[in-house]
Design a protein around this motif. Structure first.
Motif, mmCIF file in Angstrom:
data_model
loop_
_atom_site.group_PDB
_atom_site.id
_atom_site.type_symbol
_atom_site.label_atom_id
_atom_site.label_comp_id
_atom_site.label_asym_id
_atom_site.label_seq_id
_atom_site.Cartn_x
_atom_site.Cartn_y
_atom_site.Cartn_z
ATOM 1 N N GLY A 1 11.781 2.016 2.877
ATOM 2 C CA GLY A 1 12.009 2.432 1.495
ATOM 3 C C GLY A 1 10.783 2.971 0.803
ATOM 4 N N PHE A 2 9.615 2.896 1.470
ATOM 5 C CA PHE A 2 8.380 3.412 0.884
ATOM 6 C C PHE A 2 7.821 4.522 1.777
ATOM 7 C CE2 PHE A 2 8.740 -0.890 -0.727
ATOM 8 C CZ PHE A 2 8.477 -0.715 -2.080
ATOM 9 N N ARG A 3 7.055 5.422 1.158
ATOM 10 C CA ARG A 3 6.454 6.537 1.898
ATOM 11 C C ARG A 3 4.991 6.652 1.489
ATOM 12 N NH1 ARG A 3 8.959 11.991 3.759
ATOM 13 N NH2 ARG A 3 7.111 13.250 4.207
ATOM 14 N N PRO A 4 4.104 6.961 2.429
ATOM 15 C CA PRO A 4 2.682 7.102 2.075
ATOM 16 C C PRO A 4 2.470 8.203 1.051
ATOM 17 C CG PRO A 4 2.990 7.040 4.467
ATOM 18 C CD PRO A 4 4.346 7.194 3.867
ATOM 19 N N ASN A 5 1.475 8.002 0.210
ATOM 20 C CA ASN A 5 1.116 9.015 -0.787
ATOM 21 C C ASN A 5 -0.405 9.126 -0.857
ATOM 22 O OD1 ASN A 5 1.322 10.946 -2.836
ATOM 23 N ND2 ASN A 5 1.308 9.383 -4.443
ATOM 24 N N PRO A 6 -1.036 9.668 0.203
ATOM 25 C CA PRO A 6 -2.502 9.754 0.232
ATOM 26 C C PRO A 6 -3.022 10.715 -0.834
ATOM 27 C CG PRO A 6 -1.544 10.962 2.068
ATOM 28 C CD PRO A 6 -0.423 10.210 1.420
ATOM 29 N N ASP A 7 -4.250 10.467 -1.281
ATOM 30 C CA ASP A 7 -4.811 11.330 -2.319
ATOM 31 C C ASP A 7 -5.170 12.690 -1.724
ATOM 32 O OD1 ASP A 7 -7.526 11.410 -1.311
ATOM 33 O OD2 ASP A 7 -7.841 9.420 -2.127
ATOM 34 N N PRO A 8 -5.437 13.687 -2.572
ATOM 35 C CA PRO A 8 -5.654 15.062 -2.093
ATOM 36 C C PRO A 8 -6.776 15.192 -1.079
ATOM 37 C CG PRO A 8 -5.253 15.061 -4.460
ATOM 38 C CD PRO A 8 -5.371 13.633 -4.047
ATOM 39 N N ARG A 9 -7.840 14.432 -1.224
ATOM 40 C CA ARG A 9 -8.949 14.558 -0.271
ATOM 41 C C ARG A 9 -8.551 14.056 1.114
ATOM 42 N NH1 ARG A 9 -14.895 13.727 -2.968
ATOM 43 N NH2 ARG A 9 -14.593 15.078 -4.780
ATOM 44 N N ILE A 10 -7.734 13.015 1.158
ATOM 45 C CA ILE A 10 -7.240 12.538 2.446
ATOM 46 C C ILE A 10 -6.304 13.582 3.054
ATOM 47 C CG2 ILE A 10 -5.870 10.781 3.618
ATOM 48 C CD1 ILE A 10 -8.640 9.835 2.739
ATOM 49 N N LYS A 11 -5.439 14.173 2.232
ATOM 50 C CA LYS A 11 -4.510 15.188 2.723
ATOM 51 C C LYS A 11 -5.259 16.383 3.312
ATOM 52 C CE LYS A 11 -0.660 14.114 -0.394
ATOM 53 N NZ LYS A 11 0.186 14.586 -1.508
ATOM 54 N N ALA A 12 -6.414 16.708 2.733
ATOM 55 C CA ALA A 12 -7.184 17.854 3.224
ATOM 56 C C ALA A 12 -7.716 17.620 4.635
ATOM 57 C CB ALA A 12 -8.342 18.140 2.270
ATOM 58 N N LEU A 13 -7.861 16.363 5.032
ATOM 59 C CA LEU A 13 -8.383 16.027 6.359
ATOM 60 C C LEU A 13 -7.273 15.668 7.344
ATOM 61 C CD1 LEU A 13 -11.335 13.704 5.233
ATOM 62 C CD2 LEU A 13 -11.491 16.118 5.873
ATOM 63 N N MET A 14 -6.031 15.694 6.885
ATOM 64 C CA MET A 14 -4.941 15.132 7.667
ATOM 65 C C MET A 14 -4.340 16.116 8.662
ATOM 66 S SD MET A 14 -1.545 13.147 6.268
ATOM 67 C CE MET A 14 -2.593 11.943 5.457
ATOM 68 N N THR A 15 -4.042 15.584 9.834
ATOM 69 C CA THR A 15 -3.194 16.267 10.806
ATOM 70 C C THR A 15 -1.871 15.518 10.857
ATOM 71 O OG1 THR A 15 -4.077 14.934 12.627
ATOM 72 C CG2 THR A 15 -5.162 17.042 12.162
ATOM 73 N N GLY A 16 -0.792 16.210 11.171
ATOM 74 C CA GLY A 16 0.511 15.573 11.183
ATOM 75 C C GLY A 16 1.058 15.412 9.777
ATOM 76 N N GLU A 17 2.220 14.797 9.681
ATOM 77 C CA GLU A 17 2.884 14.592 8.394
ATOM 78 C C GLU A 17 3.033 13.106 8.121
ATOM 79 O OE1 GLU A 17 7.019 15.796 6.021
ATOM 80 O OE2 GLU A 17 6.655 16.518 8.065
ATOM 81 N N ALA A 18 2.618 12.694 6.933
ATOM 82 C CA ALA A 18 2.648 11.281 6.576
ATOM 83 C C ALA A 18 4.047 10.889 6.112
ATOM 84 C CB ALA A 18 1.625 10.996 5.486
ATOM 85 N N LYS A 19 4.888 10.493 7.061
ATOM 86 C CA LYS A 19 6.245 10.079 6.731
ATOM 87 C C LYS A 19 6.352 8.563 6.580
ATOM 88 C CE LYS A 19 8.520 13.959 9.067
ATOM 89 N NZ LYS A 19 9.495 14.338 10.112
ATOM 90 N N LYS A 20 5.703 7.845 7.497
ATOM 91 C CA LYS A 20 5.790 6.386 7.421
ATOM 92 C C LYS A 20 4.449 5.685 7.608
ATOM 93 C CE LYS A 20 6.863 5.707 12.335
ATOM 94 N NZ LYS A 20 7.788 5.074 13.315
ATOM 95 N N ALA A 21 3.425 6.434 8.108
ATOM 96 C CA ALA A 21 2.133 5.788 8.369
ATOM 97 C C ALA A 21 0.996 6.794 8.251
ATOM 98 C CB ALA A 21 2.122 5.149 9.750
ATOM 99 N N VAL A 22 -0.170 6.287 7.930
ATOM 100 C CA VAL A 22 -1.395 7.088 7.869
ATOM 101 C C VAL A 22 -2.506 6.317 8.564
ATOM 102 C CG1 VAL A 22 -3.169 8.097 6.386
ATOM 103 C CG2 VAL A 22 -0.773 8.252 5.720
ATOM 104 N N THR A 23 -3.205 6.983 9.464
ATOM 105 C CA THR A 23 -4.365 6.380 10.120
ATOM 106 C C THR A 23 -5.619 7.085 9.637
ATOM 107 O OG1 THR A 23 -3.096 5.819 12.107
ATOM 108 C CG2 THR A 23 -5.494 5.885 12.314
ATOM 109 N N LEU A 24 -6.545 6.323 9.104
ATOM 110 C CA LEU A 24 -7.815 6.857 8.615
ATOM 111 C C LEU A 24 -8.925 6.494 9.595
ATOM 112 C CD1 LEU A 24 -7.652 5.923 4.812
ATOM 113 C CD2 LEU A 24 -6.845 8.008 5.939
ATOM 114 N N THR A 25 -9.774 7.457 9.897
ATOM 115 C CA THR A 25 -10.964 7.213 10.701
ATOM 116 C C THR A 25 -12.173 7.289 9.793
ATOM 117 O OG1 THR A 25 -9.955 8.155 12.678
ATOM 118 C CG2 THR A 25 -12.353 8.010 12.639
ATOM 119 N N ARG A 26 -12.999 6.267 9.843
ATOM 120 C CA ARG A 26 -14.194 6.217 9.001
ATOM 121 C C ARG A 26 -15.438 6.074 9.872
ATOM 122 N NH1 ARG A 26 -10.533 3.088 5.647
ATOM 123 N NH2 ARG A 26 -10.458 3.920 3.501
ATOM 124 N N VAL A 27 -16.533 6.595 9.353
ATOM 125 C CA VAL A 27 -17.847 6.386 9.952
ATOM 126 C C VAL A 27 -18.707 5.687 8.914
ATOM 127 C CG1 VAL A 27 -19.956 7.513 10.780
ATOM 128 C CG2 VAL A 27 -17.724 8.341 11.537
#
Length: 313
Positions: free
Chosen positions: A255-281
């Motif tokens: 019933g919920f869907r990811p809503n990443p902020d614009p800066r995350i979307k700019a780095l994203m591959t794929g479509e955030a339908k149910k999950a988002v994986t972030l890689t950090r350094v």
């Protein structure tokens, strides 16, 4: 590499930087490297161009800056001509004597951003390579240590690899020890604090919520560009700069869907339908005590972290 250090009556006296123990950088060359960095850094943020930053950055600092510029460029494709220039002053250069490559030095600076000290670690892998900034650590005035020097005033480096019997832990083990600790909570290497026990406590709050659950995977940095560097301090310990990698997968409840902020979307591959994986350094500066110190635990002085990639599912 051949450095001409002086003249004799019979010709040039040369010292081979790959074999002799010599200062890592000439005292006149270090300010030039810092100026080249500052000029390129400001240009990169005015133009929001990662390629410009890559000319003067490497390792974890380049990874974080590249992603930041890419994300900003997505929302401001014409750049940011009004970007307030970074200005560095009151610089002390911590230059160690070293044998072989790579070599490094530290620029301990004041900045026009705050009242802290900004410490830049510059590295290069050979005489034909440019100096590039690999680490940035922002320390309060009180956190900057008293660096040890030899009889000629040169800083004392810590070997990047191999056993260091006079330190509580090996610099080349820090990244693995840190990521193991974040994953398990086990070990006695690190003191409690915001970047250790505090970070684990924060993560626990997001492991499972009504809207999402989170998985964390921490891995040590590998490769020459992420090699740790360190300088001895007058108390027998050392300041070590190292990096580590971190992934965070957030899966939404039904019933919920990811809503990443614009800066995350700019780095994203794929479509955030149910999950988002972030890689950090992350890049960290830690105080490593002497092995015989009353409290041998490693203390974090600064930790900078940036999202470098995102994947939607």
């Amino acid at each position: 590499m051949v450095l001409t250090l002086g003249m004799t009556l019979t010709g040039c006296m040369t010292v081979h930087g790959e074999r002799e123990n010599i200062p890592s950088v000439d005292k006149a060359e270090a300010p030039k490297a810092l100026k080249q960095f500052t000029d390129a850094y400001n240009k990169a943020y005015r133009e929001l161009d990662p390629a410009v930053a890559s000319q003067v950055e490497t390792g974890p600092l380049e990874a974080i800056t590249t992603a930041d510029l890419k994300a900003q460029h997505a929302s401001s494709p014409n750049g940011n001509p009004k970007y307030p220039a970074l200005e560095l002053s009151d610089v002390t250069y911590r230059i160690p004597k070293q044998v072989g490559w790579p070599k490094f030095f530290v620029a301990d600076t004041d900045s026009n951003r705050d009242d802290n000290r900004w410490l830049f670690v510059f590295t290069r892998g050979g005489a034909d390579e440019p100096w590039k900034a690999a680490y940035l650590s922002i320390l309060s005035q009180d956190e900057v240590p008293d660096f040890a020097t030899d009889e000629d005033g040169w800083a004392k480096p810590v070997p990047a690899e191999g056993p260091t019997p006079k330190l509580a832990t090996r610099p080349d083990k820090l990244s693995a020890e840190y990521t193991d600790y974040l994953m398990t909570g086990e070990g006695s290497v690190f003191a409690d604090g915001q970047s250790t026990s505090g970070l684990r406590d924060t993560r626990k709050k997001f492991l499972r919520t009504p809207k999402f659950w989170t998985e964390y995977i921490d891995t040590p940095a590998r490769g020459a560009q992420d090699a740790p560097v360190g300088l001895r301090t007058s108390d027998g310990g050392a300041i070590v700069f190292f990096s580590s990698h971190h992934r965070q997968k957030q899966t939404m409840a039904k019933g919920f869907r990811p809503n990443p902020d614009p800066r995350i979307k700019a780095l994203m591959t794929g479509e955030a339908k149910k999950a988002v994986t972030l890689t950090r350094v992350s890049e960290s500066a830690v105080r490593v005590p002497a092995k015989d110190a009353a409290d041998p635990k490693v203390v974090f002085l600064n930790r900078l972290e940036g999202v470098t990639a995102a994947k939607g599912e």
